[in-house]
Design an enzyme around this catalytic site. Structure first.
Site, PDB file in Angstrom:
ATOM      1  N   GLY A  96     -26.843 -38.664  35.911  1.00 25.97           N
ATOM      2  CA  GLY A  96     -26.316 -38.233  34.833  1.00 25.97           C
ATOM      3  C   GLY A  96     -25.549 -39.445  34.362  1.00 25.97           C
ATOM      4  O   GLY A  96     -25.556 -40.622  34.900  1.00 25.97           O
ATOM      5  N   LYS A  99     -32.896 -32.327  41.508  1.00 26.63           N
ATOM      6  CA  LYS A  99     -34.278 -32.875  41.381  1.00 26.63           C
ATOM      7  C   LYS A  99     -34.337 -33.797  42.702  1.00 26.63           C
ATOM      8  O   LYS A  99     -33.435 -34.279  43.331  1.00 26.63           O
ATOM      9  CB  LYS A  99     -34.778 -33.428  40.342  1.00 26.63           C
ATOM     10  CG  LYS A  99     -34.799 -32.574  38.964  1.00 26.63           C
ATOM     11  CD  LYS A  99     -35.326 -33.435  38.037  1.00 26.63           C
ATOM     12  CE  LYS A  99     -35.182 -32.801  36.665  1.00 26.63           C
ATOM     13  NZ  LYS A  99     -35.653 -33.782  35.670  1.00 26.63           N
ATOM     14  N   THR A 115     -15.407 -31.743  34.142  1.00 24.27           N
ATOM     15  CA  THR A 115     -14.346 -31.322  33.431  1.00 24.27           C
ATOM     16  C   THR A 115     -14.630 -29.662  33.265  1.00 24.27           C
ATOM     17  O   THR A 115     -15.852 -29.116  33.570  1.00 24.27           O
ATOM     18  CB  THR A 115     -13.905 -31.678  32.054  1.00 24.27           C
ATOM     19  OG1 THR A 115     -14.970 -31.741  31.436  1.00 24.27           O
ATOM     20  CG2 THR A 115     -13.142 -33.052  32.059  1.00 24.27           C
ATOM     21  N   HIS A 119     -16.015 -36.599  20.854  1.00 25.08           N
ATOM     22  CA  HIS A 119     -17.027 -36.702  21.974  1.00 25.08           C
ATOM     23  C   HIS A 119     -18.450 -36.863  21.275  1.00 25.08           C
ATOM     24  O   HIS A 119     -18.676 -36.374  20.467  1.00 25.08           O
ATOM     25  CB  HIS A 119     -16.837 -35.745  23.133  1.00 25.08           C
ATOM     26  CG  HIS A 119     -15.685 -35.929  23.912  1.00 25.08           C
ATOM     27  ND1 HIS A 119     -14.374 -35.592  23.705  1.00 25.08           N
ATOM     28  CD2 HIS A 119     -15.631 -36.740  25.324  1.00 25.08           C
ATOM     29  CE1 HIS A 119     -13.614 -36.076  24.747  1.00 25.08           C
ATOM     30  NE2 HIS A 119     -14.357 -36.541  25.525  1.00 25.08           N
ATOM     31  N   HIS A 120     -19.069 -37.476  22.376  1.00 22.42           N
ATOM     32  CA  HIS A 120     -20.616 -37.425  22.205  1.00 22.42           C
ATOM     33  C   HIS A 120     -21.433 -36.282  22.053  1.00 22.42           C
ATOM     34  O   HIS A 120     -20.531 -35.251  22.648  1.00 22.42           O
ATOM     35  CB  HIS A 120     -21.389 -38.293  23.254  1.00 22.42           C
ATOM     36  CG  HIS A 120     -21.223 -37.684  24.443  1.00 22.42           C
ATOM     37  ND1 HIS A 120     -21.795 -36.645  25.154  1.00 22.42           N
ATOM     38  CD2 HIS A 120     -19.868 -38.039  25.497  1.00 22.42           C
ATOM     39  CE1 HIS A 120     -21.610 -36.464  26.287  1.00 22.42           C
ATOM     40  NE2 HIS A 120     -20.270 -37.009  26.555  1.00 22.42           N
ATOM     41  N   LYS A 137     -21.988 -33.164  25.011  1.00 20.51           N
ATOM     42  CA  LYS A 137     -20.911 -32.747  25.954  1.00 20.51           C
ATOM     43  C   LYS A 137     -20.942 -31.226  25.912  1.00 20.51           C
ATOM     44  O   LYS A 137     -21.173 -30.569  25.059  1.00 20.51           O
ATOM     45  CB  LYS A 137     -19.407 -33.190  25.439  1.00 20.51           C
ATOM     46  CG  LYS A 137     -18.459 -32.830  26.175  1.00 20.51           C
ATOM     47  CD  LYS A 137     -17.109 -33.727  25.852  1.00 20.51           C
ATOM     48  CE  LYS A 137     -15.957 -33.010  26.800  1.00 20.51           C
ATOM     49  NZ  LYS A 137     -16.327 -33.095  28.300  1.00 20.51           N
TER      50      LYS A 137
END
Ligand SMILES: NC(=O)C1=CN([C@@H]2O[C@H](COP(=O)(O)OP(=O)(O)OC[C@H]3O[C@@H](n4cnc5c(N)ncnc54)[C@H](OP(=O)(O)O)[C@@H]3O)[C@@H](O)[C@H]2O)C=CC1
Ligand SMILES: O=C(O)C1=N[C@H](C(=O)O)C[C@H](O)C1
Length: 266
Positions: free
Chosen positions: A13, A38, A101, A155-156, A159
């Protein structure tokens, strides 16, 4: 020097990769395993884009937490898995440091009790950037004098959770010093649902999601003839790593769960 042995959950991530780079750089840490969805049995260094680290990847979180002899789990995954991983870590004597979160109040209470029962340290921090922690603390202070407040978090667009953990925690800190009350006109009506944002005891939270953003928050206070804005921007995910490092070190000296990095800062 005794190195702190760390497992990272979510190594592919955005945050997981940043955490691996930090661990690779810091002499005080050793990566001893990763939990991923994975690549079971592969080495971290064999996965494209990940640093040159020897640790094994496990898709079975319990096996990883049981078998690799870790001190600390750094979890940067998704809300449901972070909750499962935190419980598994505590049950296997590994101290969780959770950046993920979206924890519910009930989940937080449950893992707090589990850490207490096991007498193990744990840190759950909605934001590891020191500037964001200060922004939240300053907001709590300001709310004593300016009880009308709205939170705008940006935020991006990848999210998953809204509002952000940081916005939820900011509202929670403000609730500690502000009497619940409705803000705005008592008869205001939304002509488009959601126009006034989410509501926490009258505190409004507005969530923006756009490509190009990383993590940003403004806390806007209104008073007679004046407004005050407290603002923080994370322009890069490196901003979170000072806090991840601090939490992974400090958690070794704790025997309960702390919620928020402010508890570890002077
Ligand atoms: N506390 C803080 O300071 C910060 C917290 N965050 C929070 O951290 C979390 C991660 O954010 P971000 O890195 O941007 O998100 P990403 O989506 O980039 O990363 C999450 C990673 O977790 C993996 N994953 C999902 N389920 C599992 C599982 N069961 N086991 C192991 N890995 C799993 C995903 O794999 P796949 O790709 O296959 O789905 C993905 O690689 C979010 O909750 C975010 O809000 C983010 C920034 C700062
Ligand atoms: O998903 C993110 O990116 C971030 N998540 C955290 C949150 O929900 O507050 C911390 C930071 O804002 C980045």
């Amino acid at each position: 020097m005794n190195q702190i042995k760390v497992i990272v959950a979510g190594p592919r991530g955005r945050m997981g990769q940043e955490a691996l780079r930090m661990i690779e750089k810091e002499e005080g840490f050793e990566l001893v395993g990763c939990i991923d969805r994975k690549h079971d049995g592969a080495l971290v260094r064999d996965i494209e884009g990940l640093p040159n680290l020897e640790a094994l990847i496990y898709t079975d979180a319990e096996a990883c937490l049981r078998d690799v002899g870790a001190d600390v789990l750094v979890d940067l995954t998704t809300p449901d898995y972070a909750y499962k991983h935190t419980k598994l870590a505590l049950e296997n004597g590994v101290r969780p440091v959770v950046g993920t979160t979206g924890y519910t109040k009930e989940q937080l209470d449950e893992v707090t009790q589990l850490a207490e029962d096991k007498q193990l340290g744990a840190v759950i921090a909605p934001n590891f950037a020191v500037g964001a922690v200060l922004m939240m603390q300053f907001s709590k202070w300001a709310a004593k004098h300016f009880p009308d407040v709205e939170i705008i978090e940006k935020h991006h667009d990848q999210k998953l959770d809204a509002p952000s953990g940081t916005a939820a925690k900011t509202a929670e800190l403000i609730q500690e010093v502000r009497e619940p009350h409705h803000q705005g006109h008592p008869e205001e009506k939304e002509t488009i649902q959601g126009a006034r944002g989410a509501d926490v005891d009258g505190i409004k939270i507005h969530s923006m999601r756009l490509p190009g953003l990383v993590a940003h928050q403004e806390v806007v206070f209104g008073g007679l003839g004046q407004t005050l804005t407290i603002k923080h921007d994370s322009h890069h995910r490196e901003s979170f790593m000072t806090g991840v490092k601090l939490a992974a070190e400090q958690v070794m000296n704790l025997d309960t769960l702390v919620y928020g990095l402010e508890h570890l800062l002077d």
